[in-house]
Motif scaffolding. Structure first.
Motif, short mmCIF file in Angstrom:
data_model
loop_
_atom_site.label_atom_id
_atom_site.label_comp_id
_atom_site.label_asym_id
_atom_site.label_seq_id
_atom_site.Cartn_x
_atom_site.Cartn_y
_atom_site.Cartn_z
N LEU A 21 -53.14 1.24 -7.18
CA LEU A 21 -53.79 0.53 -8.55
C LEU A 21 -55.12 0.30 -8.73
N PRO B 272 -49.26 -4.43 -14.52
CA PRO B 272 -48.80 -3.53 -13.83
C PRO B 272 -47.76 -4.17 -12.60
N HIS C 10 -45.23 -2.89 -17.16
CA HIS C 10 -45.55 -1.58 -16.38
C HIS C 10 -44.55 -1.93 -15.28
N HIS D 219 -50.94 4.81 -9.34
CA HIS D 219 -51.42 4.38 -11.18
C HIS D 219 -52.34 3.39 -11.59
#
Length: 383
Positions: A228, A215, A189, A201
């Protein structure tokens, strides 16, 4: 007396810094991982051999979007905004790029606030089926939306997710992995967050034999925010992994990284590597990352490696932390002293530990579903 000297070539030093790793759209530029590379040394690469080449028949998964209004025309290689920010940083992400002839494009129009989550259901068609995928999720300026990626079934799936959060937009992306036990899923990602915008996220991994979701978030614009979060529950034989990279590039950016995991069963394995880079122009940054793991049974292992690089001294604050342990005996004693039996006390401790992440997702129905899944996992360990 004359002494002879032999010139020795300098030893090869592998690239340790996430920002300095090579990028390429050609899988052959990376070669096949051996497991000694810094970004593969905690991953059972032998199980990933099927993802090191493009899928001969790309039929391993089927996509379904809950609201077709937000689905744009498929994006071929070179069709904007595909590739505006995404650059493959390992062989699997390069394979996913090359193997996905058309990318699924989810677009949130400018100034629109979408009330209901947009759910992209990705269903595996069988453990022997391969798929390469590239998804582009674009939140236009001043828009607001939540996108949920739900992975079910089984497949061998190489996946790229490119996330573009334009100026003033607020996007929540939740990737939920509830695969069957024989699924293999490796995802990259990559997100760019613009001026005054915010990305939340979350990675939630419960199912799958080997799941690796990495990520990479760049806080590009001044005043941008990146939160995150991660939640994992590894059972016997499962490998659940996330390598997180947060790059503070703009001024006055805010970063918050928190991943939590529970592990139970023989050879249950989780890996978390967190890299935060505060760039030379990222003055006024406020950033913190942490990983917490709770090991419930013998034979489970959690690897946790936080890294922090700071290239400017003019920041509000920055820090990182990691902790892996078993039940807190004092917590158990406290609960048992109040008449709660040991099994119920352990259940309450685990739920309290993991529910912190669940409650940050912001979708009540999903929160209830995940709490029920945690309860089911705990029932197995207490059986």
């Amino acid at each position: 007396m004359t002494t002879a000297y032999t010139e020795v070539e300098p030893a090869f030093v592998p690239v340790q810094t996430r920002s300095e790793r090579p990028h390429s759209y050609d899988p052959s530029d990376f070669g096949v991982p051996t497991g000694r590379e810094v970004n593969w040394k905690h991953t059972p690469v032998a199980q990933l051999s099927g993802l090191f080449e493009t899928a001969p028949v790309n039929d391993g998964v089927v996509y379904e979007v809950s609201d077709e209004r937000f689905v744009g025309a498929p994006l071929t290689d070179g069709a904007a905004p595909r590739g505006e920010f995404f650059r493959p940083e390992d062989v699997v992400s390069a394979v996913a790029w090359k193997g996905s002839v058309e990318a699924l494009h989810i677009g949130i129009p400018q100034d629109e606030e979408v009330a209901e989550p947009i759910v992209v259901t990705i269903t595996g068609q069988g453990a022997d089926r391969r798929a390469d995928g590239h998804l582009v999720i674009e939140a236009a300026a001043n828009s607001q939306a939540t996108v949920v990626l739900r992975h079910t079934g089984s497949a061998q799936y190489a996946q790229n997710v490119e996330i573009l959060v334009r100026d003033g937009a607020r996007l929540t992306l939740i990737s939920v992995q509830q695969w069957q036990d024989d699924a293999i899923h490796v995802a990259s990602h990559q997100a760019q967050v613009g001026r005054g915008s915010a990305l939340t996220h979350s990675v939630v991994s419960f199912g799958g034999g080997l799941v690796r979701v990495n990520p990479n978030v760049e806080l590009d614009g001044n005043g941008s925010e990146g939160r995150l979060y991660g939640l994992s529950y590894a059972d016997a034989g499962q490998h659940l992994e996330s390598q997180v990279y947060l790059f503070h590039k703009g001024k006055h950016t805010v970063g918050d990284v928190l991943y939590k995991g529970a592990l139970q069963g023989e050879s249950a394995h989780s890996v978390w590597i967190g890299d935060v880079l505060i760039g030379p122009d990222a003055t006024g940054t406020d950033s913190y990352e942490a990983n917490r793991n709770l090991v419930l049974t013998e034979g489970a292992r959690a690897d946790s490696i936080p890294n922090l690089e700071i290239e400017t001294g003019d920041i509000v604050g920055a820090g990182h932390a990691s902790a892996t342990g078993r039940f807190d005996d004092e917590q158990l004693f406290y609960l048992q002293a109040r008449g709660i039996d040991e099994e119920q006390a352990r259940r309450l401790v685990v739920l309290g530990f993991l529910s912190d992440i669940v409650q940050r997702l912001g979708i009540p129905s999903l929160e209830e579903e995940l709490l029920a899944a945690i309860e089911a996992e705990l029932a197995e360990v207490n059986a």
